[in-house]
Design a protein around this motif. Structure first.
Motif, PDB file in Angstrom:
ATOM      1  N   HIS A 107       0.710  -1.118   0.039  1.00  0.00           N
ATOM      2  CA  HIS A 107       0.111  -0.138  -0.065  1.00  0.00           C
ATOM      3  C   HIS A 107       0.856   1.333   0.069  1.00  0.00           C
ATOM      4  CE1 HIS A 107      -2.323   3.099   1.977  1.00  0.00           C
ATOM      5  NE2 HIS A 107      -3.336   2.589   1.184  1.00  0.00           N
ATOM      6  N   LYS A 108       1.905   1.263   0.706  1.00  0.00           N
ATOM      7  CA  LYS A 108       2.706   2.503   0.783  1.00  0.00           C
ATOM      8  C   LYS A 108       3.425   2.864  -0.436  1.00  0.00           C
ATOM      9  CE  LYS A 108       6.531   4.742   3.761  1.00  0.00           C
ATOM     10  NZ  LYS A 108       7.100   4.490   4.899  1.00  0.00           N
ATOM     11  N   SER A 109       3.992   1.663  -1.000  1.00  0.00           N
ATOM     12  CA  SER A 109       4.619   1.767  -2.430  1.00  0.00           C
ATOM     13  C   SER A 109       3.694   2.258  -3.475  1.00  0.00           C
ATOM     14  CB  SER A 109       5.194   0.351  -2.722  1.00  0.00           C
ATOM     15  OG  SER A 109       5.600   0.307  -4.093  1.00  0.00           O
ATOM     16  N   LEU A 110       2.477   1.769  -3.276  1.00  0.00           N
ATOM     17  CA  LEU A 110       1.348   2.266  -4.328  1.00  0.00           C
ATOM     18  C   LEU A 110       1.073   3.942  -4.107  1.00  0.00           C
ATOM     19  CD1 LEU A 110      -0.714   1.449  -6.301  1.00  0.00           C
ATOM     20  CD2 LEU A 110      -2.267   1.163  -4.674  1.00  0.00           C
ATOM     21  N   MET A 111       1.167   4.106  -2.802  1.00  0.00           N
ATOM     22  CA  MET A 111       0.836   5.510  -2.555  1.00  0.00           C
ATOM     23  C   MET A 111       2.058   6.478  -2.936  1.00  0.00           C
ATOM     24  SD  MET A 111      -2.261   5.992  -1.002  1.00  0.00           S
ATOM     25  CE  MET A 111      -2.282   7.439  -0.237  1.00  0.00           C
ATOM     26  N   ILE A 112       3.124   6.161  -2.935  1.00  0.00           N
ATOM     27  CA  ILE A 112       4.254   7.029  -3.401  1.00  0.00           C
ATOM     28  C   ILE A 112       4.026   7.055  -4.837  1.00  0.00           C
ATOM     29  CG2 ILE A 112       6.803   6.928  -3.709  1.00  0.00           C
ATOM     30  CD1 ILE A 112       6.887   5.316  -1.081  1.00  0.00           C
ATOM     31  N   ARG A 113       3.894   5.955  -5.664  1.00  0.00           N
ATOM     32  CA  ARG A 113       3.754   6.084  -6.874  1.00  0.00           C
ATOM     33  C   ARG A 113       2.524   6.811  -7.318  1.00  0.00           C
ATOM     34  NH1 ARG A 113       5.173   1.360 -10.609  1.00  0.00           N
ATOM     35  NH2 ARG A 113       7.011   0.379  -9.791  1.00  0.00           N
ATOM     36  N   GLN A 114       1.445   6.893  -6.788  1.00  0.00           N
ATOM     37  CA  GLN A 114       0.345   7.654  -6.956  1.00  0.00           C
ATOM     38  C   GLN A 114       0.770   8.991  -6.811  1.00  0.00           C
ATOM     39  OE1 GLN A 114      -2.642   5.855  -4.321  1.00  0.00           O
ATOM     40  NE2 GLN A 114      -3.931   5.024  -6.168  1.00  0.00           N
ATOM     41  N   PHE A 115       1.309   9.324  -5.489  1.00  0.00           N
ATOM     42  CA  PHE A 115       1.784  10.826  -5.317  1.00  0.00           C
ATOM     43  C   PHE A 115       2.471  11.301  -6.509  1.00  0.00           C
ATOM     44  CE2 PHE A 115       4.351  14.094  -3.638  1.00  0.00           C
ATOM     45  CZ  PHE A 115       3.413  14.970  -3.092  1.00  0.00           C
ATOM     46  N   ASP A 116       3.640  10.549  -6.975  1.00  0.00           N
ATOM     47  CA  ASP A 116       4.390  11.172  -8.084  1.00  0.00           C
ATOM     48  C   ASP A 116       3.615  11.344  -9.449  1.00  0.00           C
ATOM     49  OD1 ASP A 116       6.583  11.059  -6.446  1.00  0.00           O
ATOM     50  OD2 ASP A 116       7.302   9.099  -7.175  1.00  0.00           O
ATOM     51  N   PHE A 149      -4.509  15.776  -3.597  1.00  0.00           N
ATOM     52  CA  PHE A 149      -4.025  14.293  -3.259  1.00  0.00           C
ATOM     53  C   PHE A 149      -4.361  13.945  -2.149  1.00  0.00           C
ATOM     54  CE2 PHE A 149      -1.074  11.016  -1.813  1.00  0.00           C
ATOM     55  CZ  PHE A 149      -0.922   9.985  -2.813  1.00  0.00           C
ATOM     56  N   ALA A 150      -3.896  14.733  -0.917  1.00  0.00           N
ATOM     57  CA  ALA A 150      -4.534  14.553   0.548  1.00  0.00           C
ATOM     58  C   ALA A 150      -5.994  14.005   0.465  1.00  0.00           C
ATOM     59  CB  ALA A 150      -4.011  15.489   1.419  1.00  0.00           C
ATOM     60  N   GLY A 151      -6.850  14.786  -0.076  1.00  0.00           N
ATOM     61  CA  GLY A 151      -8.240  14.874   0.019  1.00  0.00           C
ATOM     62  C   GLY A 151      -8.669  13.708  -0.872  1.00  0.00           C
ATOM     63  N   MET A 152      -8.282  13.341  -1.768  1.00  0.00           N
ATOM     64  CA  MET A 152      -8.587  12.022  -2.667  1.00  0.00           C
ATOM     65  C   MET A 152      -8.351  10.660  -2.012  1.00  0.00           C
ATOM     66  SD  MET A 152     -10.226  12.716  -5.591  1.00  0.00           S
ATOM     67  CE  MET A 152      -9.934  11.285  -6.622  1.00  0.00           C
ATOM     68  N   THR A 153      -7.157  10.753  -1.313  1.00  0.00           N
ATOM     69  CA  THR A 153      -6.754   9.817  -0.646  1.00  0.00           C
ATOM     70  C   THR A 153      -7.564   9.271   0.854  1.00  0.00           C
ATOM     71  OG1 THR A 153      -4.393  10.091  -1.320  1.00  0.00           O
ATOM     72  CG2 THR A 153      -4.720   8.719   0.805  1.00  0.00           C
ATOM     73  N   SER A 154      -7.998  10.534   1.381  1.00  0.00           N
ATOM     74  CA  SER A 154      -9.023  10.279   2.354  1.00  0.00           C
ATOM     75  C   SER A 154     -10.138   9.848   1.992  1.00  0.00           C
ATOM     76  CB  SER A 154      -9.161  11.925   3.478  1.00  0.00           C
ATOM     77  OG  SER A 154      -9.880  12.649   2.520  1.00  0.00           O
ATOM     78  N   LEU A 155     -10.462   9.950   0.916  1.00  0.00           N
ATOM     79  CA  LEU A 155     -12.056   9.459   0.369  1.00  0.00           C
ATOM     80  C   LEU A 155     -12.191   8.079   0.565  1.00  0.00           C
ATOM     81  CD1 LEU A 155     -12.802  11.317  -2.749  1.00  0.00           C
ATOM     82  CD2 LEU A 155     -13.472  11.857  -0.604  1.00  0.00           C
ATOM     83  N   LYS A 156     -10.827   7.265   0.633  1.00  0.00           N
ATOM     84  CA  LYS A 156     -10.834   5.746   0.768  1.00  0.00           C
ATOM     85  C   LYS A 156     -10.946   5.450   2.252  1.00  0.00           C
ATOM     86  CE  LYS A 156      -9.963   5.328  -3.557  1.00  0.00           C
ATOM     87  NZ  LYS A 156     -11.251   5.122  -4.556  1.00  0.00           N
ATOM     88  N   ASP A 157     -10.875   6.291   3.142  1.00  0.00           N
ATOM     89  CA  ASP A 157     -10.859   5.746   4.754  1.00  0.00           C
ATOM     90  C   ASP A 157     -12.633   5.489   4.918  1.00  0.00           C
ATOM     91  OD1 ASP A 157     -10.938   5.862   7.289  1.00  0.00           O
ATOM     92  OD2 ASP A 157      -9.134   7.414   7.440  1.00  0.00           O
TER      93      ASP A 157
END
Length: 200
Positions: A107-116, A149-157
């Motif tokens: 998940h962390k690896s995916l998040m780094i790629r997504q952020f880039d 990016f932070a907002g889009m990520t939080s939608l999955k919480d």
């Protein structure tokens, strides 16, 4: 055969969850032996990792294609939203939550790629919007890209947005509107209103 397993596994993971789906489930669904799967993937972790990266690459290439269509930046965000949701099968928060909980390194690896990827795309989108007079020229593109990016990520919480109360589509549309209303000029807001009518 490896590609077929990858495609089927990705589909099942998104539909049922990364933890919920077993190697036996995938084998049964495909009508093959579990041994056949293990010939291509050493364990479930390696399959989950390749499935998430396969999905990321598919979505990244699709977004790149959309960005070459020459749409205005507001419409571009809505088209990307539709494309991503289609590829994620309008998934609830559950699969991503399971990925984060049971496969934290992946998940962390995916998040780094997504952020880039997302960071670059959003900054280009913001600059294009400023040039076209749709976004306010005084916005800080680096900060807004990170907000987005932070907002889009939080939608999955799922603890914040319980999927039983909020559909993925409603959240995505509401967040896009929230993001755009904060940065649009009057000209941009007119375009946004037109798009919202067809997305609700």
């Amino acid at each position: 055969m490896k590609d077929q397993i990858l495609i089927k596994a990705t589909d099942m993971f998104l539909t049922l969850g990364f933890k919920s789906v077993t190697m036996d489930d995938i084998a049964a669904e495909m009508g093959i032996s579990k041994k056949t799967i293990y010939q291509h993937f050493s364990n479930k972790d390696s399959l989950v990792k390749e499935a998430t990266m396969h999905l990321f690459e598919t979505i990244s290439c699709g977004i790149d294609d959309i960005c070459t269509l020459g749409k205005d930046p507001i419409e571009e965000l809505f088209v990307i939203k539709d494309f991503v949701m289609k590829n994620l099968k309008n998934e609830s928060a559950s699969p991503i939550y399971q990925l984060q909980k049971y496969y934290p390194k992946i998940h962390k690896s995916l998040m780094i790629r997504q952020f880039d990827k997302m960071g670059d795309c959003v900054i280009v989108n913001l600059k294009k919007g400023i040039e076209q007079g749709l976004f306010r020229k005084e916005i800080n593109t680096d900060i807004i890209a990170r907000f987005y990016f932070a907002g889009m990520t939080s939608l999955k919480d799922s603890e914040i947005f319980n999927p039983e109360h909020f559909t993925s589509k409603d959240l995505q549309v509401a967040y896009l509107e929230y993001h755009l209303r904060g940065i649009c000029t009057e000209k941009g807001k007119e375009k946004l209103e037109q798009l919202l009518k067809t997305n609700k």
